[in-house]
Design a protein around this motif. Structure first.
Motif, PDB file in Angstrom:
ATOM      1  N   LYS A 242     -24.945  22.554 -19.041  1.00 19.29           N
ATOM      2  CA  LYS A 242     -26.049  22.337 -18.119  1.00 19.29           C
ATOM      3  C   LYS A 242     -27.004  21.286 -18.695  1.00 19.29           C
TER       4      LYS A 242
ATOM      5  N   ASP B 177     -28.224  20.499 -22.158  1.00 17.39           N
ATOM      6  CA  ASP B 177     -29.236  21.262 -22.895  1.00 17.39           C
ATOM      7  C   ASP B 177     -28.634  22.507 -23.507  1.00 17.39           C
ATOM      8  N   GLU B 178     -27.635  23.054 -22.811  1.00 11.83           N
ATOM      9  CA  GLU B 178     -27.036  24.303 -23.270  1.00 11.83           C
ATOM     10  C   GLU B 178     -25.620  24.454 -22.722  1.00 11.83           C
TER      11      GLU B 178
ATOM     12  N   LYS C 226     -31.233  14.385 -28.746  1.00 11.81           N
ATOM     13  CA  LYS C 226     -30.797  15.777 -28.738  1.00 11.81           C
ATOM     14  C   LYS C 226     -29.349  15.900 -29.169  1.00 11.81           C
TER      15      LYS C 226
ATOM     16  N   PRO D 160     -23.800  19.135 -27.208  1.00 13.92           N
ATOM     17  CA  PRO D 160     -22.980  20.347 -27.254  1.00 13.92           C
ATOM     18  C   PRO D 160     -21.496  20.006 -27.178  1.00 13.92           C
TER      19      PRO D 160
ATOM     20  N   ASN E  24     -24.861  24.110 -36.479  1.00 13.08           N
ATOM     21  CA  ASN E  24     -24.953  25.353 -35.703  1.00 13.08           C
ATOM     22  C   ASN E  24     -23.573  25.791 -35.208  1.00 13.08           C
TER      23      ASN E  24
ATOM     24  N   LYS F 133     -23.164  27.664 -21.451  1.00  6.96           N
ATOM     25  CA  LYS F 133     -23.133  29.084 -21.118  1.00  6.96           C
ATOM     26  C   LYS F 133     -21.691  29.516 -20.905  1.00  6.96           C
TER      27      LYS F 133
ATOM     28  N   ASP G 105     -23.074  21.942 -32.360  1.00  6.23           N
ATOM     29  CA  ASP G 105     -23.974  20.849 -32.003  1.00  6.23           C
ATOM     30  C   ASP G 105     -23.498  19.598 -32.726  1.00  6.23           C
TER      31      ASP G 105
END
Length: 831
Positions: free
Chosen positions: A662, A604-605, A703, A706, A646, A607, A689
């Motif tokens: 994550k 999802d992301e 989705k 990443p 992005n 970090k 992305d």
């Protein structure tokens, strides 16, 4: 009761007849086979249920047919606007531009062939002429329509009859049409009449038209096919069945010879197909579903031919083909997902029902070893609750494959004898045609969540991708360090992203890594092993450690050619923890060379620890390739990274970069991939992305993926990309690895020092990676060779591991010293 009804039907319906040389039917089954098949239906539960379900399925359609056969037969995609006089209308040429009309046309064609096949089989089993009449009316309408449809005999590769540009599809849809003729031949010879859609009356069927159609389809397979790929086998079902349906023995033998012995530029015979299966365990050199399909269909055709002429004994002669069928069941991650490369799927692989035919053949011909291999696998799947013998599909489909469903009732053994095979997955494995080298480390806990597995792959073959030296990583029950996969063929994203470097976890050199020649101009070099421990299928040295070092020549254009080397290691630190080490070296002769390291991870992301490095919007960074020319299946917009969105990039940054992917919706409480990238000068970091990855958990199927892109200006050989990946689970960002440092000698990379906390104890592991002829000293370690891991637990020496090494000593004690050459070694010094 079922058995008695079938037997009584034979007293009234004689269903065997004489053909020119051999009594029909004989393609799928003969009159002599019937008693045994009926006994199987009566005796074995699965066969009885199969028969009942098949009868129910066919009877439902038969009732509709009997109420209005004219409307029923008009489901066929016949172009009534071109009907003239008393002649049948021709077929529409497919595909049609109108999608709704096309859907009905394809279903009308495919389902009609399937239903007529089922009816023909039911006539064979029961003698009920209602089934034979339905099969006759459908098949006669098809051949009469084909007679009026122009076939372009001068068409190039893949030129069909109804499908002028997709012979491969058409031959699969039509493959069982000759089988219908074979089963109902006695009924026709008894004086049966066929319904004529134009006159709306019954007439004596023109048998010449059947022969004409079978001849055209046999020619179409031989003359309009494609050699050197799975096409030859996909089209061979239609070729063989059509040849066997021919009444002219000279023609029959001519086209059977194209299957058995004669290859040409558009069709490979089984003898040449078998050359790819040199050893037991070899597979057809394509990706999963294509490779498996070749073995499956070839085995079915060998059964048909061995029934027709038992003296051929093809399955004995080419036994390595059916032997390969379970092979894909070994190429799986701990959760059962397939390794994925090229156009291969994540799910599927070997199905037990495919092994049923090989088992029946082995049983019939006394091939004990093959029978035990097939039977053991089938029984294991039955015991695991994952299989329960052949079943009937509830509905007819438009699946583009030869229709063999009812043949399973005729062919498969009543019961499977033997002992279930144990599930034994090797620690390491390889597929030479794919340049694939796999490492697996299953946990002693037995849980899929605690397993580790990684592989490196890259090569040129049919259905390959130009993806360089690509890896996939597994963690906590899922494949999360992913290959991009494949979507629909010929789409922009498939041709200019999925097939190219940017969709893979690889290195792109000088922004120009691409393909040349080969299948649809996607040719690349093949990943080659430098050293590996353990080598594929060999015994392990250590239960906790393994590695592979591979090479790849990135041949692009002139001075932009590059050399790539990758060391990928799997390090287990406890039954529930472990990590991967990835060291990628790259260099080229280009004076202004630069290299980009790519890594995609389901999440999802992403970090970054301490938000370093700082990132800035750089929307144009990867857009240059978007303007390159594109011609389907010929030239592409390499390397495909214009699909990245992005895009954020750092300034040049020399320090280490640490962070975490994550995926909060995977597993019970989220699955993560922590990463530790060792810093080097002249680097920039981009976070992007990438497009969605195909065939992943539904939560992530739409989705973006990443992705990290690390650019190194200058060569990346002595200062390689070096990363530690640690899969973890849970909502926190913590894991067992707490720190990773670089090992150097005179500014040259020599390895890593990984610090972990395992069950409250500090674990320090020195991982040395260098050329096999080099030496390196660190702390009290003195190593000569390629790869070593020296571990300390709370300051005490825990174990020593060597791969492709000459010697190693720790604290002055010599643990290993090869007398000659290089070797592998492991010793555990602590209990």
């Amino acid at each position: 009761m079922r058995y008695l009804m079938i037997i009584l039907s034979f007293l009234f319906f004689p269903i065997c007849g004489n053909s020119q040389q051999k009594e029909r039917p004989f393609i799928w089954a003969s009159c002599d086979d019937r008693a045994e098949i009926l006994n199987k239906i009566e005796k074995y539960e699965w066969a009885g249920k199969f028969y009942d379900d098949l009868k129910k399925k066919v009877d439902n359609e038969l009732n509709v047919y009997n109420k209005d056969k004219d409307s029923f037969l008009r489901r066929l995609p016949l172009d009534w606007s071109k009907q003239s006089g008393g002649a049948y209308p021709p077929f529409y040429y497919l595909p049609l531009n109108d999608k709704e009309k096309l859907s009905k046309a394809v279903a009308g064609l495919a389902n009609s062939v399937q239903l007529s096949t089922d009816c023909a089989v039911m006539y064979y089993l029961t003698g009920n002429e209602e089934y034979a009449q339905c099969a006759l009316d459908i098949s006669y309408s098809i051949v009469m329509g084909l007679k009026q449809t122009v076939w372009d005999e001068n068409a190039k590769t893949n030129g069909g009859w109804i499908y002028p540009d997709d012979n491969l599809r058409e031959l699969r849809y039509m493959a069982s049409l000759p089988v219908v003729y074979d089963f109902i031949y006695p009924y026709i010879m008894s004086g049966a009449k066929a319904y004529n859609l134009v006159s709306k009356g019954n007439e004596e069927p023109d048998m010449y038209v059947y022969q004409y159609v079978f001849h055209i389809y046999a020619r179409s397979a031989v003359e309009h096919g494609h050699s050197g790929s799975n096409w030859s086998v996909l089209e061979a079902s239609c070729l063989v069945n059509c040849a066997l349906a021919m009444e002219n023995m000279d023609l029959r033998n001519k086209y059977l010879d194209h299957f058995l012995n004669v290859s040409n530029s558009t069709q490979d015979c089984i003898r040449d197909i078998a050359k790819e299966y040199k050893n037991k365990g070899d597979i057809w050199p394509e990706t999963s579903q294509y490779s498996n399909g070749v073995a499956d269909l070839s085995t079915k055709l060998m059964l048909i031919m061995d029934k027709y002429n038992p003296s051929l004994r093809l399955v004995e002669k080419y036994i390595n083909i059916p032997w390969s069928l379970p092979r894909w069941s070994e190429l799986i991650f701990p959760n059962g997902d397939l390794v994925r490369f090229g156009d291969g799927h994540r799910y599927g692989g070997a199905s037990p029902v495919q092994l049923e035919v090989a088992y029946a053949l082995a049983d019939k011909e006394g091939l004990t070893e093959l029978k035990e291999r097939m039977g053991g696998y089938i029984l294991r799947k039955i015991n695991e609750g994952k299989y329960n013998r052949p079943v009937v599909d509830e509905k007819y489909s438009i699946a583009v494959e030869p229709y063999y469903d009812p043949a399973m009732l005729l062919w498969c053994a009543g019961e499977i004898e033997g002992t279930p095979n144990e599930t034994k997955l090797p620690r390491t494995d390889n597929l030479s045609h794919a340049g694939l080298y796999l490492q697996r480390n299953l946990s002693p806990t037995g849980k899929k969540e605690d397993g580790l597995m990684a592989f490196v792959a890259g090569a040129s073959f049919v259905h390959s991708h130009a993806g360089g030296m690509n890896i996939e990583l597994y963690g906590k029950g899922e494949v999360i360090g992913v290959d991009g996969g494949r979507g629909a063929y010929q789409k922009d994203i498939h041709e200019n992203y999925s097939r190219l470097y940017a969709a893979h976890n690889c290195v792109i050199s000088n922004g120009r890594s691409s393909s040349y020649g080969g299948w649809v101009n996607l040719g690349t070099s093949t990943v080659e092993m430098v050293s590996m421990e353990p080598e594929p299928w060999e015994d392990v040295v250590s239960e906790n450690y393994s590695y592979s070092t591979t090479m790849f020549e990135d041949k692009t254009m002139g001075e932009d050619n590059a050399l790539h080397q990758r060391t990928l290691a799997v390090v287990r630190t406890s039954p529930t923890t472990g990590y991967y080490v990835d060291v990628f070296r790259a260099k080229s002769d280009n004076e202004k060379q630069y290299h980009d390291y790519l890594y995609h991870n389901i999440a999802d992301e992403v970090k970054l620890k301490d938000n370093k490095p700082a990132l800035f919007e750089t929307p144009e960074r990867f857009k240059a390739s978007a303007s390159l020319p594109w011609k389907k299946n010929s030239s592409y917009r390499h390397p495909g990274w214009h699909f990245f969105k992005n895009v954020k990039t750092s300034a040049k940054y020399e320090s280490d970069v640490t962070g975490i992917f994550k995926a909060k919706k995977l597993g019970e409480n989220g699955i993560n991939m922590r990463f530790f990238i060792l810093g080097e000068p002249e680097r920039e970091y981009s976070f992007v992305d990438a497009p969605a990855t195909f065939e992943v958990n539904k939560e992530y199927s739409d989705k973006p993926t990443p992705t990290i892109v690390v650019r190194k200006y200058g060569d990346a050989w002595n200062e390689p990309f070096a990363v530690v990946y640690e899969p973890t689970s849970g909502l926190t960002d913590n894991g067992s690895v707490v720190n990773v440092d670089k090992l150097q000698k005179d500014g040259i990379f020599k390895g890593l020092c990984v610090k972990s906390i395992i069950e409250g104890k500090e674990l320090i592991q020195y991982i040395i990676i260098q050329h096999a002829t080099e030496t390196f000293k660190i702390r009290d370690i003195d190593f000569a060779g390629h790869f070593a891991i020296v571990s300390y637990s709370d300051g005490k020496l825990k174990d020593v591991y060597v791969g492709n090494g000459k010697s190693i000593s720790v604290g002055g004690k010599v643990f290993y010293n090869a007398d000659e050459g290089l070797g592998n070694f492991y010793v555990k010094t602590m209990k």
